[in-house]
Design a protein around this motif. Structure first.
Motif, short mmCIF file in Angstrom:
data_model
loop_
_atom_site.label_atom_id
_atom_site.label_comp_id
_atom_site.label_asym_id
_atom_site.label_seq_id
_atom_site.Cartn_x
_atom_site.Cartn_y
_atom_site.Cartn_z
N SER A 23 32.26 41.63 41.92
CA SER A 23 31.03 42.45 42.46
C SER A 23 30.99 42.51 43.89
O SER A 23 30.50 43.51 44.47
CB SER A 23 29.84 42.17 41.79
OG SER A 23 29.90 42.05 40.31
N GLY A 24 31.30 41.42 44.42
CA GLY A 24 31.23 41.37 45.98
C GLY A 24 32.30 42.26 46.73
O GLY A 24 32.00 42.70 47.78
N ARG B 199 27.71 46.56 38.33
CA ARG B 199 27.95 45.02 38.53
C ARG B 199 29.02 44.59 37.96
O ARG B 199 28.79 44.03 36.67
CB ARG B 199 26.91 43.96 38.66
CG ARG B 199 25.70 44.27 39.47
CD ARG B 199 26.10 44.00 41.18
NE ARG B 199 24.91 44.28 41.92
CZ ARG B 199 24.77 45.54 42.65
NH1 ARG B 199 25.81 46.33 42.40
NH2 ARG B 199 23.81 45.62 43.29
N PRO B 200 30.39 44.52 38.27
CA PRO B 200 31.64 44.32 37.10
C PRO B 200 31.30 42.76 36.73
O PRO B 200 31.48 42.46 35.09
CB PRO B 200 32.66 44.00 38.06
CG PRO B 200 32.45 45.28 39.04
CD PRO B 200 30.92 45.01 39.32
N HIS B 201 30.69 41.82 37.38
CA HIS B 201 30.51 40.30 36.78
C HIS B 201 29.50 40.63 35.52
O HIS B 201 29.55 39.69 34.78
CB HIS B 201 30.41 39.46 37.87
CG HIS B 201 28.69 39.46 38.52
ND1 HIS B 201 28.26 40.29 39.21
CD2 HIS B 201 27.72 38.66 38.21
CE1 HIS B 201 27.16 40.07 39.60
NE2 HIS B 201 26.84 39.18 38.84
N GLU B 202 28.50 41.49 35.79
CA GLU B 202 27.45 41.59 34.60
C GLU B 202 28.09 42.21 33.47
O GLU B 202 27.85 41.74 32.52
CB GLU B 202 26.49 42.44 35.11
CG GLU B 202 25.36 41.77 35.96
CD GLU B 202 24.26 42.72 36.57
OE1 GLU B 202 23.46 42.12 37.22
OE2 GLU B 202 23.99 43.87 35.86
N ILE B 203 28.95 42.95 33.60
CA ILE B 203 29.72 43.62 32.59
C ILE B 203 30.54 42.68 31.64
O ILE B 203 30.52 42.84 30.61
CB ILE B 203 30.45 45.02 33.11
CG1 ILE B 203 29.76 46.05 33.64
CG2 ILE B 203 31.35 45.48 31.76
CD1 ILE B 203 30.40 47.32 34.24
N CYS C 208 39.78 51.02 41.55
CA CYS C 208 40.42 50.73 42.67
C CYS C 208 41.21 49.35 42.73
O CYS C 208 41.92 49.06 43.65
CB CYS C 208 39.46 50.50 44.05
SG CYS C 208 38.66 48.99 43.93
N TYR C 209 41.12 48.62 41.92
CA TYR C 209 41.91 47.35 41.69
C TYR C 209 41.46 46.19 42.64
O TYR C 209 42.26 45.15 42.62
CB TYR C 209 43.21 47.57 41.48
CG TYR C 209 43.86 48.40 40.21
CD1 TYR C 209 44.06 47.49 39.14
CD2 TYR C 209 43.78 49.71 40.19
CE1 TYR C 209 44.68 48.23 37.99
CE2 TYR C 209 44.19 50.26 39.16
CZ TYR C 209 44.69 49.57 37.95
OH TYR C 209 45.13 50.03 36.99
N ASN C 210 40.34 46.34 43.23
CA ASN C 210 40.01 45.23 44.26
C ASN C 210 39.50 44.06 43.49
O ASN C 210 40.20 42.80 43.62
CB ASN C 210 38.83 45.51 45.28
CG ASN C 210 39.10 46.14 46.30
OD1 ASN C 210 40.31 46.67 46.62
ND2 ASN C 210 38.13 46.69 47.15
N ARG D 225 41.61 40.34 43.34
CA ARG D 225 41.05 39.02 43.92
C ARG D 225 40.55 38.09 42.95
O ARG D 225 40.05 36.99 43.45
CB ARG D 225 39.82 39.53 45.11
CG ARG D 225 40.42 40.34 46.15
CD ARG D 225 39.21 41.12 46.82
NE ARG D 225 39.68 42.11 47.80
CZ ARG D 225 38.99 42.83 48.47
NH1 ARG D 225 37.67 43.05 48.28
NH2 ARG D 225 39.65 43.52 49.39
N CYS D 226 40.32 38.46 41.81
CA CYS D 226 39.55 37.54 40.94
C CYS D 226 40.36 36.24 40.86
O CYS D 226 41.61 35.93 40.68
CB CYS D 226 39.49 38.03 39.46
SG CYS D 226 39.11 36.92 38.07
#
Lengths: 289, 170
Positions: free
Chosen positions: B38-39, B51-55, B79-81, B85-86
């Motif tokens: 999400s950051g 928020r991807p982390h919420e999903i 966008c694959y960020n 980065r995960c």
């Protein structure tokens, strides 16, 4: 040098100048691009609704290039990420290869995993070579400051694409600087253009594009360079729409990289489709010496 | 379409198994909710409901209906960020793709995406290249774009199961 040339859906529909300038550059460099007969959508647009449908669509086109016995070159970042991901997935994962080949059997095709897929830009760097292009440069830009936008799907997912550094890309800058132009630093270069969201949420897509355009303006670039039809649409024709809807004036021409390189290789500006860009490009030509 | 934040009501703890089975969803349970996704997300920065982390968390807990019927999962621009980065290699963007595939099978697809998928099924492309487009190309000295072999393409897409995620053919 000879490649199977994959155009995708968007370029022949609304960005013929990208196709035209690429063919002129290839001609000037002595690279042969062979159109893939009956090519379809790469499948990216259905990846979200049906994984196998995407994979089968990409494989359908890869099979055509395999039949031609040629590696494939693409111009659209979307097709780029889609076809490269599919090609590697099908080469690496036998169970998916079997599943997709079962589907392709209905039309007498088989994925064999014989070819490589590259962006036109990657091909210029990896196969043709920067030095060789340098020898063919006839005219240089003087004082042209460029904002380079690589585009997400040119760089990522990097474990599939394996070309440039996804956090600190440099190859597009090298190619831009061959022409004498300067690739300048600007805020959030790696930020998405918003293009992939245009069909779901235009408002959000436009917000992303407006931020980028503001960053280009702040850095004082004379033009933007993109290598993807969607990124180009967001910065070129959408720039005019943003002016109309939001009253924000940027007046920054947005060129496709082969248009810039073509000018430097001495190709006539009329042959590079510079009159087809939405934002007038005349100001860029003034820097060409 | 205005995004609405899903309000968790009912949970289905088995839902995660559905996501884990889907292509790209297999690293779901590695997530330790650091929020790196999400950051670094360009959409999250502009859109408070995304928020991807919420999903990811909601998928693990099993907020099935809230996720599948919400348009939030369709706001990712891929966008694959997050993918790059995960620190746990969860591949959040691919989890979102998995959720979209599941949602599509249950009939939840935004209109814009449905229309594109229908074109791909009917004409083999997102946009049709007619004589009009080919004439414009000819004026520039460009070769005509050959039509897609629609019968073949349709066979491929039908066998892959595209009809099942599209409204019935007339």
């Amino acid at each position: 040098m000879e490649y199977a040339y994959f155009l995708g859906c968007t370029i022949p529909f609304r960005l013929n100048h990208y196709d035209l300038s690429t063919r002129k550059v290839a001609q000037a460099l002595g690279i042969k691009l062979v159109d893939i007969p009956g090519a379809s959508c790469c499948g990216l647009q259905i990846e979200s609704v049906l994984y196998n449908g995407w994979l089968a669509s990409s494989a359908y086109n890869i099979c055509k290039a395999e039949e031609m016995g040629l590696d494939m070159v693409v111009l659209c970042n979307g097709c780029h990420t889609s076809l490269i991901k599919a090609n590697k997935t099908l080469k690496d994962k036998k169970h998916l290869r079997d599943e997709i080949n079962e589907i392709l059997k209905t039309v007498d095709l088989e994925f064999k995993g014989k070819i490589e897929i590259k962006h036109f830009v990657t091909m210029l760097v990896q196969d043709y070579g920067i030095d060789k292009i340098k020898n063919k440069i006839k005219k240089q830009f003087d004082g042209l400051n460029v904002g380079a936008h690589d585009g997400c799907h040119f760089l990522k997912p990097s474990d599939y694409i394996r070309f440039d550094d996804p956090e600190m890309p440099k190859h597009l800058d090298e190619l831009i600087e061959l022409t004498g132009a300067k690739s300048v630093k600007y805020k959030d270069r790696l930020r998405c253009c918003g293009g992939p969201l245009l069909s779901v949420n235009e408002d959000l897509a436009t917000k992303l594009a407006r931020e980028k355009l503001a960053n280009f303006k702040e850095a004082g670039v004379n033009c933007i360079i993109t290598i993807c039809p969607f990124c180009n649409i967001m910065y070129d024709s959408q720039q005019l729409k943003i002016k109309e809807v939001h009253g924000e004036t940027y007046d920054i021409p947005s060129l496709l990289y082969p248009q810039l390189l073509g000018l430097s290789l001495g190709v006539d500006s009329a042959e590079l489709g510079l009159d087809q860009n939405a934002v007038p490009t005349d100001s860029v030509l003034e820097f060409l010496k | 379409m205005v995004a609405e934040k899903p309000s968790p009501k009912r949970i289905d703890p088995a839902f995660k198994n559905l996501v884990l089975k889907e292509e790209g969803g297999d690293h779901l349970l590695r997530c330790y909710a650091c929020g790196t996704c999400s950051g670094g997300c360009p959409v999250a920065e502009l859109e408070a409901t995304f928020r991807p982390h919420e999903i990811i968390r909601m998928s693990i807990f099993g907020f099935k209906d809230e996720l599948l019927s919400s348009n939030v999962i369709w706001l990712c621009s891929f966008c694959y960020n997050c993918y790059e980065r995960c620190p746990r290699d969860v591949k959040p963007a691919m989890v979102i793709r998995a959720l979209r595939n599941i949602a599509a099978r249950q009939g939840y697809v935004p209109n814009g995406i449905k229309m594109i998928a229908e074109s791909v099924y009917k004409i083999g492309r997102v946009t049709e290249i007619t004589d009009f487009e080919n004439e414009a190309r000819a004026d520039l000295g460009l070769p005509a774009v050959e039509p897609v072999d629609i019968e073949k393409m349709k066979k491929v897409l039908k066998k892959a199961g595209l009809e099942k995620v599209l409204p019935k053919e007339e």
